[in-house]
Enzyme design. Structure first.
Site, mmCIF file in Angstrom:
data_model
loop_
_atom_site.group_PDB
_atom_site.id
_atom_site.type_symbol
_atom_site.label_atom_id
_atom_site.label_comp_id
_atom_site.label_asym_id
_atom_site.label_seq_id
_atom_site.Cartn_x
_atom_site.Cartn_y
_atom_site.Cartn_z
ATOM 1 N N SER A 1 -10.673 -104.264 26.747
ATOM 2 C CA SER A 1 -10.921 -103.262 25.697
ATOM 3 C C SER A 1 -10.244 -103.692 24.394
ATOM 4 O O SER A 1 -10.795 -103.536 23.308
ATOM 5 C CB SER A 1 -10.377 -101.891 26.103
ATOM 6 N N LYS B 1 -4.803 -95.255 23.133
ATOM 7 C CA LYS B 1 -5.872 -95.982 23.835
ATOM 8 C C LYS B 1 -5.990 -95.415 25.234
ATOM 9 O O LYS B 1 -4.988 -95.294 25.941
ATOM 10 C CB LYS B 1 -5.522 -97.480 23.908
ATOM 11 N N ASN C 1 -17.184 -98.656 39.814
ATOM 12 C CA ASN C 1 -17.174 -99.793 38.892
ATOM 13 C C ASN C 1 -16.028 -100.755 39.199
ATOM 14 O O ASN C 1 -16.251 -101.947 39.439
ATOM 15 C CB ASN C 1 -17.080 -99.291 37.440
ATOM 16 N N LYS D 1 -5.555 -90.309 26.782
ATOM 17 C CA LYS D 1 -6.586 -90.080 27.808
ATOM 18 C C LYS D 1 -7.302 -88.780 27.482
ATOM 19 O O LYS D 1 -6.742 -87.888 26.842
ATOM 20 C CB LYS D 1 -5.945 -89.953 29.196
#
Ligand code: NAD
Length: 425
Positions: free
Chosen positions: A354, A65, A216, A101
């Site tokens: 997520s 992830k 963000n 990643k």
């Protein structure tokens, strides 16, 4: 190229916690590093090929992830480093994920919106064999957002000829994304900060904050902190830093940036926080050295190094970005009595939502914003409490506490699968 090296602190934890040799071996480097060529047809017809990577560090606790970044400084070593941090973060948060990643070495701000879309789709074609809901699940990172994830999710569905929304998180809500994902990282950072200050009997109203990186994560953190009563006195982006001793209104600044972005149709806002209403402009370095209670680092890695660590006056550093404080600076800040709330905890709100998005995308049962916020808050508060209690019990930094909890969990899982103590006693 940056090379991945296991931090000294992790080696110390291996020793102090008597982590079995099998787990030490497994965690010494990435499981898989895939380098790919990412071709892009430019608007003028020329073909350019950019280097890209997808690195999975560890999958002991679940599928890989981690985000995908578009940045001119990205390389395989950086992706491995970031994938390692994701491994620690997911384990700390007790999520059923390993760490991964990816990225493309590109300056996306030099591309048109259509070129960015073609680049995102091209990357997915290059890595499609190794990503998926049960193998490795990408998400947004620097210079990639919900729109980019929407393009990527669409491309993956087209390649696999199946609707697979759980293969990518951080998607727009209308494409199976989760309510609350965009604000999640900033929100989680605020929960970690609140939990720490409560333990010290300190109140938001008496706490000033400077935020490096008004993107963000940083803009949402600043806005939510402002709503909660904190005084946000300075923010910066890659072009400027602004300061107002009486406090800024982060939402006004964010609206300004968002409007400019919408007007220009650009994927990346060309506009800076250097705003129209005359807030005082200060140097980027001056922001880091402001006399505030909390310095929130929400831009990129290595913002605070050995060279500028001595200038930090804030008593508490909140790592919203990944790796904004180098190990040398980390030591120096600790010597100076500063507290650091580390990235693996402070920015874990993003991966926590997520995970909630992944669950919703797998089941087809979508929840409202309050449900998502409640679940994320519960998990963040629990992780923060565990970290702060461990740090107190071991008289260690919060970073060492977070890593200790995470490494114990991964090592337990590795041992439970059968290690050399079963076979070579
Ligand atoms: P972003 O691209 O939206 O924002 C980054 C911001 O930092 C931009 O405003 C940019 O102008 C600014 N910036 C870059 N260099 C700067 C400098 N030298 N000084 C001041 N400002 C600078 O990216 P983001 O998604 O907000 O991510 C920021 C950091 O947070 C990254 O390290 C990322 O890995 C980490 N992070 C993000 C998320 C997420 O959900 N977005 C989750 C976990 C961690």
């Amino acid at each position: 190229m940056t090379e991945f090296t296991l931090p000294d602190m992790v080696r110390r934890i291996f020793e102090a916690e008597a982590i079995p040799a099998d787990a030490q071996e497994m965690l010494s480097g990435p499981q898989r590093s895939l380098g790919v060529a990412v071709p892009l047809r430019r608007d003028d017809g020329a073909l350019e090929v950019y280097p890209g990577w997808r690195v999975v560090f560890d999958t002991t606790l679940g599928p890989g992830k981690g985000g995908i970044r578009f940045h001119p400084g990205t390389d395989a070593g950086e992706c491995a480093q970031l994938a390692f941090w994701m491994t620690i973060k997911c384990a700390l948060m007790e999520l059923p994920f390993g760490g991964a990643k990816g990225g493309i070495r590109v300056d996306p701000k030099a591309l048109s919106p259509l070129e960015v879309e073609r680049l995102a789709r091209s990357y997915v074609r290059a890595v499609a064999d190794v990503i998926g809901p049960d193998t490795d699940i990408p998400a947004p990172d620097v210079n990639t957002d919900a729109r980019v994830m929407g393009w990527m999710a669409d491309e993956f569905s087209q390649i696999t000829r199946r609707h697979q929304p759980a293969a990518i998180t951080g998607k727009p809500v209308c494409l199976g994304g989760s309510e609350g994902r965009t604000a999640a990282t900033g929100q989680g950072a605020l929960i970690a900060l609140d939990a720490w200050l409560k333990r010290q009997d300190r109140r938001p109203e008496d706490t000033t904050i400077a935020v490096q990186g008004f993107g963000n994560a940083g803009a949402h953190f600043a806005g939510l902190a402002h709503d909660a009563g904190y005084r946000v006195v300075a923010v910066s982006d890659s072009k400027a830093a602004i300061h107002a001793a009486g406090g800024l209104d982060p939402w006004r600044l964010k609206t300004f940036k968002d409007e400019e972005k919408a007007l220009s149709g650009a994927v990346y806002a060309g506009q800076s926080v250097k705003d129209r209403n005359g807030d005082e402009e200060i140097g980027q370095d001056a922001l880091l050295a402001l006399d505030v209670d909390v310095l929130a680092l929400a831009a990129m890695q290595d913002a605070v190094t050995e060279d500028n660590a001595g200038e930090i006056r804030a008593g508490l550093v909140l790592e919203i970005a990944n790796g904004p404080v180098t190990p040398e600076a980390d030591r120096r800040l600790a010597e100076d009595g500063k507290v650091i709330l580390p990235d693996v905890l402070a920015n874990a709100g993003g991966v926590t939502v997520s995970h909630l998005e992944w669950v919703q995308s797998r089941t087809g049962d979508y929840w409202d914003a309050d449900t998502v916020r409640e679940r994320m808050t519960r998990r963040m508060e629990d992780a923060a409490r565990r970290c702060y209690e461990q740090a107190e019990a071991a008289d260690s930094t919060v970073r060492e506490a977070a890593y200790t909890l995470a490494i114990r969990r991964i090592a337990d899982a590795i041992s439970s699968r059968g290690d050399r103590s079963y076979f070579c006693s």
